[in-house]
Design a protein around this motif. Structure first.
Motif: not given
Ligand code: SF4
Length: 432
Positions: A171-181, A183-189, A211-222
């Motif tokens: 999940t961390v890797n996916e969010v990291r790769s999405l921020t690189a594309r 994406v700033k806002e993530f709905q966790l489901v 905490a791990r997802l929130s530490d990723i650069n580019g994550v503005e909203w979780l």
């Protein structure tokens, strides 16, 4: 008919949408062009319908959609028609006999077989990659599949099976790769966000994941969706409170308030425990906005039980509330043990009463926001307004902010907006 053009239709929830995005990515990797949820289906090589089978109305919508595409196929506008998802997972064999226009029905999890049947490779290296169907600035992220709860009315565990947490690093890797594309806002489901980790890591692990997802650069909203009140992981509350990029928002389905109904629904929690939990959440995370879901008309619900629910909703003042009317879902505990004795008219009346109470509460909450300055992300432009959302508004399910004034704004950007009023559930405001 355009060769190698795929029309993909997603019905149901955001978890289904993610499955569609995974399958659409595989079609693209196999050289197909893909259109998602088009208004018209004609002129495509292949159509795939990802169905929902959660409750009666969702099942009816899925079947109507399949039949409509079946007609398009009979008219020669589609060469092949495939169906997958929850309805198909539950009723594959019956559906195959009932709707022969469909070339093949797949389940919810065996979509790799579709590519084998098309004589195309399944690109395992892209198995976690998605063709995003949401606006470029936000995405849904699934952290687990299945559910271990035993709610009496619910067919989901029968469809999705036991709880399976997704490995944290994945999940961390996916969010990291999405921020690189971008994406700033993530709905966790998930079906049940709060059970996360108890299977895979033998302990509640949602706080660590957040905490791990929130530490990723580019994550503005979780934003957190589908929390369950029983065995609630209290350690996520300080994480939500202390991290600015975790929205002060929690979607936690409660379904009812009366002890008798909570017991009948096998929710595994009492009214008092629910009140304690909500009190603790509001104290630990000041300003948090709670979204909840209620179920009316479940067998055994008396006028007194419903009055209890109305009192509870009036006192708790949820910022966001949705509701369902009970429908018999075969093979569920309720279908087997209870008679669906409440008249449809009574169910509809209770639904209307609950939603009009909620509307009045939502207007009072909107009134309190006038004059506040809120951080708003812009989703799109509609006529004279830019349409955006605050951290308290999840896409598709919550109200929006209508941003006016002679300004030029960009979708996917954040702006500070002074709230000037509201129109029904939506707020209005001007960019500062
Ligand atoms: S938590 Fe209850 S209502 Fe939600 S998916 Fe699981 S069984 Fe169904």
């Amino acid at each position: 008919m355009r060769k190698n053009k795929v029309v993909f239709v997603t019905l149901g929830c955001s978890k289904n949408l993610i499955d569609s995005e995974l399958v659409m990515r595989q079609f693209v990797a196999n050289g197909y062009s893909v259109v998602h949820n088009p208004k018209r289906a004609d002129g495509c090589d292949i159509a795939v319908i990802n169905t929902c089978g959660f409750i009666q109305s969702a099942k009816e919508e899925s079947i109507e959609t399949i039949l409509a595409f079946g007609k398009s196929k009979q008219r020669g506008q589609i060469r092949q028609l495939f169906v997958m998802g929850c309805l198909s997972e539950r009723y594959r064999n019956e559906l195959q006999n009932l709707i022969p226009e469909v070339d093949k029905f797949y389940g919810k999890f065996n979509y790799r077989q579709l590519f084998a049947d098309l004589g195309k490779p399944f690109h395992a290296e892209l198995a976690q990659e998605r063709l995003l169907s949401t606006p470029a600035h936000y995405a849904y992220v699934k952290i687990a599949e299945g559910c271990n709860r035993t709610c009496s009315y619910c067919s989901i565990p029968l469809i999705t099976g036991k709880y399976r947490s997704r490995p944290l690093e994945e999940t961390v890797n996916e969010v990291r790769s999405l921020t690189a594309r971008g994406v700033k806002e993530f709905q966790l489901v998930a079906q049940d966000l709060t059970w996360y980790g108890r299977d895979l890591y033998r302990k509640a692990t949602l706080a660590e994941l957040l905490a791990r997802l929130s530490d990723i650069n580019g994550v503005e909203w979780l934003r957190l969706h589908y929390a369950y009140p029983g065995q609630f992981p209290m350690d996520i509350l300080p994480v939500i409170r202390e991290r600015e990029n975790i929205c002060k928002y929690l979607d936690i389905a409660l379904q009812h308030s009366s002890d008798k109904m909570l017991k009948k629904m096998r929710r595994g929690i009492t009214k008092e425990e629910t009140l304690d939990l909500l009190g603790e959440i509001r104290t630990s995370v000041p300003g948090i906005h709670l979204r909840t879901t209620m179920l009316v008309g479940h067998p055994g619900e008396t006028e007194e039980d419903f009055a209890d629910l109305m009192r509870f909703v009036r006192e708790m003042r949820f910022e966001r509330l949705g509701a369902f009317i009970y429908s018999v879902e075969e093979k569920t505990y309720s279908a087997i043990h209870y008679r669906d004795e409440i008249e449809a008219e009574t169910k509809n009346h209770r639904m209307d009463a609950l939603m009009s109470l909620q509307e009045s509460i939502a207007m009072e909450i909107n009134e309190d926001k006038i004059g506040q300055t809120l951080k708003v992300i812009i989703d799109r432009k509609e006529q004279d307004f830019y349409i955006g959302r605050t951290e308290y508004d999840s896409p598709e399910v919550d109200p929006e902010v209508l941003v006016g004034g002679n300004v030029k704004l960009r979708a996917g950007q954040f702006y500070n907006v002074k709230i000037t009023g509201y129109r029904s559930f939506d707020l209005t405001g001007d960019v500062l």
